[in-house]
Design an enzyme around this catalytic site. Structure first.
Site, PDB file in Angstrom:
ATOM      1  N   GLU A   1     -30.740  54.295  60.471  1.00  0.00           N
ATOM      2  CA  GLU A   1     -31.802  53.327  60.775  1.00  0.00           C
ATOM      3  C   GLU A   1     -31.423  52.313  61.856  1.00  0.00           C
ATOM      4  O   GLU A   1     -31.625  51.107  61.695  1.00  0.00           O
ATOM      5  CB  GLU A   1     -32.224  52.605  59.484  1.00  0.00           C
TER       6      GLU A   1
ATOM      7  N   GLU B   1     -34.476  62.490  52.799  1.00  0.00           N
ATOM      8  CA  GLU B   1     -34.772  61.571  51.683  1.00  0.00           C
ATOM      9  C   GLU B   1     -36.208  61.740  51.198  1.00  0.00           C
ATOM     10  O   GLU B   1     -36.908  60.760  50.932  1.00  0.00           O
ATOM     11  CB  GLU B   1     -34.548  60.113  52.122  1.00  0.00           C
TER      12      GLU B   1
HETATM   13  O1  9MR Z   1     -32.642  54.615  46.866  1.00  0.00           O
HETATM   14  C1  9MR Z   1     -31.643  53.696  47.275  1.00  0.00           C
HETATM   15  C2  9MR Z   1     -31.598  52.507  46.321  1.00  0.00           C
HETATM   16  O2  9MR Z   1     -31.224  52.943  45.031  1.00  0.00           O
HETATM   17  C3  9MR Z   1     -30.629  51.482  46.839  1.00  0.00           C
HETATM   18  O3  9MR Z   1     -30.685  50.319  46.024  1.00  0.00           O
HETATM   19  C4  9MR Z   1     -30.989  51.097  48.283  1.00  0.00           C
HETATM   20  C5  9MR Z   1     -29.969  50.150  48.868  1.00  0.00           C
HETATM   21  O4  9MR Z   1     -28.716  50.758  48.946  1.00  0.00           O
HETATM   22  O5  9MR Z   1     -31.035  52.257  49.106  1.00  0.00           O
HETATM   23  C6  9MR Z   1     -31.959  53.214  48.681  1.00  0.00           C
HETATM   24  O6  9MR Z   1     -31.895  54.334  49.537  1.00  0.00           O
HETATM   25  C7  9MR Z   1     -32.286  54.096  50.895  1.00  0.00           C
HETATM   26  C8  9MR Z   1     -31.406  54.967  51.758  1.00  0.00           C
HETATM   27  O7  9MR Z   1     -30.048  54.684  51.525  1.00  0.00           O
HETATM   28  C9  9MR Z   1     -31.747  54.794  53.236  1.00  0.00           C
HETATM   29  N1  9MR Z   1     -33.144  55.011  53.470  1.00  0.00           N
HETATM   30  C10 9MR Z   1     -34.081  54.287  52.621  1.00  0.00           C
HETATM   31  C11 9MR Z   1     -33.728  54.539  51.149  1.00  0.00           C
HETATM   32  C12 9MR Z   1     -34.727  53.826  50.246  1.00  0.00           C
HETATM   33  O8  9MR Z   1     -34.634  52.437  50.418  1.00  0.00           O
END
Ligand code: 9MR
Length: 386
Positions: A175, A291
């Protein structure tokens, strides 16, 4: 729990049956023709599993993994082994999980994840080495313009090095593009960018290549899926950014399309995504759908069966476009069962349906397969005909 999801002669759920470990019992109690919620074990495992259908059509598939569940929930782990040919940890390889202090690494959760996948011969993705979120609290005051490069290179050498030869790919940078931050080149004004400028990206990729030369190094981002202006702008800026990395000789092998999509979106998915994927392929890069999940907050009706059908159709329509692209190699779904989707985390006041937990994933709270499971599986088969 919905009544029709249980066999009328039994109080056993699929979760209970899987706990007993008896596929035959599960099949005999739960198999009800045409009732998706009562799919028997045999209906969805072995040659009927997601991984088997994906494999027939040249794909790896699997889920983002919650390591707490991996340790504590045998039904969850069983679904992973039945359904997945590739896994990625949802949190365990982020800075916040690995770095309790500036001079310390904690690999407890990451090792549990890697050992599990290794034991079951499931391939692995790493996520993620440079991201603006899930950074430890000590970072802000400790990492400076002067030492940021050292921190990033040391982190990557240590973490990628530890799992050398065990990972199929890593999301090296996550990102990095956010045009609304108004930085030249559309870069996100992230903690890494503030300290090192866009060069942090080159540094991260080069360090990852050095630590494990065989890894598939991935740039991962969201907001490129829809045929709307915002995603169109993001596609354009990301493609320019990827081209600049290639021109500079930065070691980049694949692009991750996060695929957090929405049910009931006014925008369509089609031309824009197709052209984006073709442009990525023409740069010689692979594509991973990294994802995938469906946010159903926009659905105004509460009827569960109707929502589940719409969610399934959203998965199907997206995958029919995305999987038609031959450079797509992996599909990762961002979770297994609805009770653990990130979409239900955090405050609810900003949601359109604040009191309604989302049913975003292929399995429900009791790990019964939902229409989304079958839509994903059908989409793998549809790929052959594309
Ligand atoms: O699903 C993930 C959540 O459990 C975590 O708290 C969060 C922060 O680390 O990240 C979420 O996953 C993200 C991913 O790492 C990057 N793309 C967006 C995802 C959803 O926020």
């Amino acid at each position: 729990m919905k009544d029709h999801a249980r066999n009328s002669s039994s109080n056993l759920t699929r979760r209970d049956l899987l706990r007993t470990g008896s596929a035959a019992l599960a099949a005999s109690v739960l198999s009800t023709p045409l009732a998706w919620a009562a799919a028997s074990d045999a209906d969805i495992t072995g040659r009927n599993s997601l991984k088997a259908h994906a494999h027939k059509h040249g794909l790896l598939t699997g889920f983002a993994v919650n390591v707490h569940l991996l340790r504590t929930d045998p039904v969850y782990t069983r679904i992973l082994t039945e359904q997945a040919s590739i896994l990625v940890p949802e949190l365990a390889l982020k800075w916040v999980a690995l770095r309790p202090a500036p001079d310390k690494f904690d690999f407890t959760d990451a090792d549990t994840f890697v050992d599990f996948a290794h034991k079951h011969k499931i391939k692995l993705r790493g996520h993620t080495l440079a991201w603006h979120e899930s950074i430890p609290s000590w970072f802000e005051a400790t990492v400076t313009k002067e030492n940021a490069r050292h921190f990033l290179e040391e982190h990557i050498a240590t973490v990628v090095g530890r799992y050398k030869g065990k990972m199929q790919s890593w999301d090296v940078v996550n990102e990095a593009i956010l045009p609304k931050d108004k930085q030249p080149g559309g870069f996100r004004d992230s903690p890494w960018y503030k300290r090192l400028g866009p060069e942090y990206i080159d540094i991260a990729f080069r360090a990852a290549r050095q630590a494990d030369p065989k890894l598939i190094l991935t740039y991962n981002d969201y907001g490129v899926e829809y045929d709307n202006e915002e995603d169109g702008e993001r596609r354009k800026v990301i493609l320019e950014f990827l081209r600049s990395l290639k021109t500079k000789g930065v070691p980049l092998d694949a692009v991750g399309i996060q695929s957090h999509i929405k049910a009931g979106s006014p925008s369509t998915i089609g031309k824009g995504l197709r052209e984006y994927m073709a442009a990525v392929r023409e740069m010689g890069l692979q594509i991973y759908l990294t994802e995938l999940d469906v946010n159903e907050d926009d659905l105004a009706y509460n009827d569960v069966a109707k929502r589940d059908e719409t969610i399934a159709a959203t998965y199907r329509d997206f995958l029919n476009v995305a999987l038609a692209e031959p450079s797509v190699k992996d599909l990762l779904i961002w979770g297994v069962g609805d009770s653990h989707t990130w979409l239900n985390d955090g405050p609810t006041h900003h949601r359109k349906q604040p009191n309604r937990p989302q049913r975003s994933l292929p399995f429900d709270n009791d790990y019964r397969p939902k229409p989304a499971f079958f839509a994903i599986r059908d989409a793998f088969d549809h790929r052959a005909k594309a």
